[in-house]
Design a protein around this motif. Structure first.
Motif, PDB file in Angstrom:
ATOM      1  N   THR A   1       0.679  -1.137   0.006  1.00 16.46           N
ATOM      2  CA  THR A   1       0.016  -0.070   0.018  1.00 16.46           C
ATOM      3  C   THR A   1       0.887   1.197   0.129  1.00 16.46           C
TER       4      THR A   1
ATOM      5  N   THR B   1      -1.803  -3.937   3.576  1.00 22.89           N
ATOM      6  CA  THR B   1      -3.158  -3.813   3.898  1.00 22.89           C
ATOM      7  C   THR B   1      -3.359  -4.308   5.490  1.00 22.89           C
TER       8      THR B   1
ATOM      9  N   ASP C   1      -1.324   3.432   4.977  1.00 18.92           N
ATOM     10  CA  ASP C   1      -1.830   4.265   3.815  1.00 18.92           C
ATOM     11  C   ASP C   1      -0.791   5.345   3.655  1.00 18.92           C
TER      12      ASP C   1
ATOM     13  N   HIS D   1      -5.180  11.660   6.505  1.00 17.67           N
ATOM     14  CA  HIS D   1      -4.496  10.841   5.154  1.00 17.67           C
ATOM     15  C   HIS D   1      -3.797  11.812   4.216  1.00 17.67           C
TER      16      HIS D   1
END
Length: 722
Positions: A126, A142, A168, A207
């Protein structure tokens, strides 16, 4: 006791020795020595390495064992995959290659050899980050796992770290690795040292699709992609302890567009975003824009900046100076993956159909090597020519020793080098052009107030010039290098025409010197307003709250700016009052607005408006008289000092001008063409007359007013009687 050897014995031994060494006379029956034939040097691919030692003996692109596998060079294998750069530092660059098997490749641009190849198995990647201080490439998955690979891309056993949830984001932050997951409030930044020990974590972190590290300020830059408005954020990470000591952001909070990548210089004094915007640290004040969106960038020596930008199906590499002025521009062929800075050069990574290429870029102020610097060379990629006085793309002459046959870009000589109307010998009599024959509808018309009328034609990429004193056209000005301008303005103080573009670029043409279109500055968003205001240029875009007015000096520096402002289709400058008048066309009700512009400091005052606020219809244009009156397109006349209504003329107009004697001349469309109405100083109608053609503009030139209409596919100029 040693025995004495006789002289005869010594002689015999010496004879045997000399015979073995090839000396003396050989007996007639001596057998000649056996000659072993040399091993042939076989190099099928002609790369200088024998096939026996060549990892790919039939491919000249590699030879060393680290650079290929199974007889195939890595640069070939990578070209057959979906390839992207996932980490880099100090000239080492790492790739993720999505093909039949998800692989990793590492390459060192300084040695020209691969560091290794590895595979990603057992997890779904990721996020990636290469931490040079650790000598490792990290991959998040993940399930919250962080996997560590050596620089030779050997996977280390087990997880380097395990986070509470899906990873992430990963980022190199000097001595530390920062990992972001969705745990905690909003999300959390976790800081890990080289041992895999978490030394700090902070939640309330959004994020971010991008990260950028600034060593000089120990700042990790990122976005808040999960929130609106987006913004450029940062964490300060103590390099001794790994502690996150501070969080911050720009002061704008949605005023500017936000997009990656994030590229900070070493000191952290400047940060470039993918929008082309440059921010200055530590306050992150908006500094300017490079004039295009950016796919990758690298800060190099002397404060210069390399950017990759995509346009018209091609990637271009542009080198900007410390003042963000373009110094060099190169077109690139192939899929450009990014830039890799190293100590001796910056490398361009390009994927072609059959290979991946690493090209060392070294700055040059003379790209074509013709002895003329890029900034002075009208043809910086063609060594055969440099001078183009009328900027029409045809050289005045070829440089010594060259002809048109030598031009790599197909240049042909300009037989009329001072008139962009024509260039071929047949376009005139050998001395002068046949004149303006182009048909066009002007996109915008302005004048210098004394003699010349300027008519913008984007279709023809020209600004046509008509002189009242000569009663005809003079040589046009060439535009179009930056695309189609949205608007333009004339500055008497600067003796320049300024042009504004949807890209945010502002350029100028020096009417007293070289008429080549030259970059002045770039706004964050599309230039929606442009006005000469004495010593300064005022430009407007939609950044900031509502809209922003920028005050720009002759050198292109943004002297001041003010948001909570308005978009206007029309501007008028009053030198006697140091006021810029305009509308608030983006608000209802519309109104006449002005702001003071201090000519000594370039500072703008807070806007002020008329006392009516919707009681009177307001529409453009806006025309200011020398005597302090303002006429607007709805047919109303106001006092410039207090913006109080003086009189309603009873009819709207398409355009108007005040004569030097205080009379007002207005034009409007009619069933038969154009109607011109003249009002005296008391604003009483004294004359009305009809003219052929559709109305375009009225321009004041000296003591006269010139009517511009459009008829038969071309503008028509009429000097109106007093």
């Amino acid at each position: 006791m040693r025995e004495k050897i006789s002289n005869a014995l010594w002689a015999g031994l010496l004879a045997v020795f000399l015979a073995g060494c090839g000396g003396g006379d050989s007996p007639p029956d001596t057998v000649p020595p056996v000659t072993v034939p040399p091993v042939p040097f076989v190099d099928a691919d002609k790369d200088g390495t024998a096939d026996a030692q060549d990892v790919a003996p039939t491919d000249p692109l590699c030879a060393a064992a680290s650079d290929g596998a199974g007889g195939t060079c890595h640069v070939r294998a990578m070209a057959a995959t979906r390839l992207r750069i996932v980490g880099q530092a100090d000239g080492k660059v790492f790739f993720s290659a999505e093909g039949d098997v998800p692989r990793l490749y590492g390459y060192d641009v300084r040695t020209g050899h691969f560091l290794g190849r590895g595979e990603m198995t057992g997890f779904s990647a990721t996020a990636f980050a290469y931490v040079a201080a650790h000598g490792r490439l990290y991959i998040g998955d993940t399930q919250g796992g962080v996997h560590a690979y050596t620089e030779s891309l050997q996977a280390q056993p087990g997880n380097f770290a395990t986070l509470p949830s899906r990873i992430d984001g990963l980022a190199a932050a000097g001595n530390y690795l920062v990992a972001r997951d969705g745990s905690g409030a909003w999300g959390t930044h976790h800081v890990y040292d080289k041992r895999g020990i978490r030394v700090d974590s902070k939640e309330w972190r959004d994020h971010s699709s991008q990260f950028g590290w600034a060593p000089g300020q120990a700042r990790l830059y990122y976005f808040r992609d999960g929130s609106s408005p987006n913004d450029l954020m940062f964490d300060v990470i103590d390099q001794a302890t790994g502690t996150i000591t501070e969080q911050g952001e720009t002061p704008y909070h949605g005023a500017y567009d936000i997009a990656g990548p994030i590229r900070a210089n070493q000191s952290g004094s400047r940060v470039l975003l993918g929008t082309g915007d440059v921010y200055e640290g530590p306050a992150l004040s908006w500094r300017g824009n490079v004039g295009s969106s950016v796919t990758d960038a690298a800060w190099i020596g002397n404060g210069e900046l390399l950017v990759l930008t995509q346009g018209a199906g091609q990637t271009r590499l542009i080198r900007h100076g410390a003042a963000l002025t373009p110094l060099e521009e190169l077109p690139l062929q192939g899929e450009v993956l990014g830039l890799v800075p190293a100590a001796e050069a910056t490398y361009i990574v390009i994927k072609h159909a059959d290979r991946v290429e690493f090209i060392a870029f070294k700055p040059s102020d003379d790209s074509d090597g013709d002895g003329v610097p890029n900034l002075s060379d009208k043809f910086p990629f063609d060594r055969t020519a440099a001078l183009d006085s009328d900027n029409d793309g045809h050289p005045d002459a070829f440089l010594a020793g060259y002809t048109a046959a030598d031009s790599p870009t197909g240049l042909t000589k300009d037989f009329y080098p001072f008139d962009a109307t024509c260039h071929a010998e047949a376009d005139g009599n050998g001395v002068a052009c046949n004149g303006v024959t182009a048909t066009f509808v002007p996109d915008q018309v302005i004048g210098d107030g004394q003699d010349v009328i300027y008519m913008l034609s984007n279709a023809n990429q020209r600004i046509y010039r008509w002189s009242r004193l000569r009663r005809g056209y003079i040589a046009p000005l060439v535009i179009g290098r930056h695309g189609a301008p949205k608007l333009f303005a004339y500055s008497a103080d600067h003796q320049r025409l300024y042009l504004g573009y949807a890209s945010g670029a502002i350029t100028y043409i020096d009417l007293a010197g070289d008429t080549r279109e030259t970059r002045l500055a770039t706004l964050a968003q599309s230039v929606n307003g442009l006005a000469a205001a004495g010593k300064y240029l005022v430009a407007q875009d939609r950044s900031g709250a509502w809209a922003t007015h920028y005050v720009i000096d002759r050198a292109g520096q943004v002297v001041s700016s003010r948001d909570w402002n308005h978009f206007s289709r029309h501007y008028e400058w009053s030198a006697s009052q140091a006021r810029l008048y305009y509308f608030r066309d983006d608000s209802a009700p519309n109104d006449i607005v002005y702001e003071q512009l201090d000519q000594a400091t370039g500072q703008l005052s807070a806007p002020a408006d008329s006392p009516y606020h919707g009681d009177i219809d307001v529409s453009g244009p806006l025309r200011l008289s020398a005597g302090g009156r303002i006429a607007i397109g709805s047919g109303h006349v106001f006092g410039a000092a207090d913006l109080k209504l003086i009189k309603a003329l009873g009819a709207p107009f398409h355009d108007a001008q005040w004569r030097s004697d205080g009379y007002l001349v207005a034009m409007a469309a009619s069933a038969s063409g154009t109607t011109v109405t003249v009002y005296d100083t008391a604003l009483n109608q004294v004359r009305q007359e009809g003219h052929a053609g559709t109305p375009v503009a009225l321009l004041r030139t000296g003591s006269s007013v010139v009517l511009v209409t459009h008829q038969g596919g071309t503008p028509r100029m009429t000097i109106l009687p007093r």
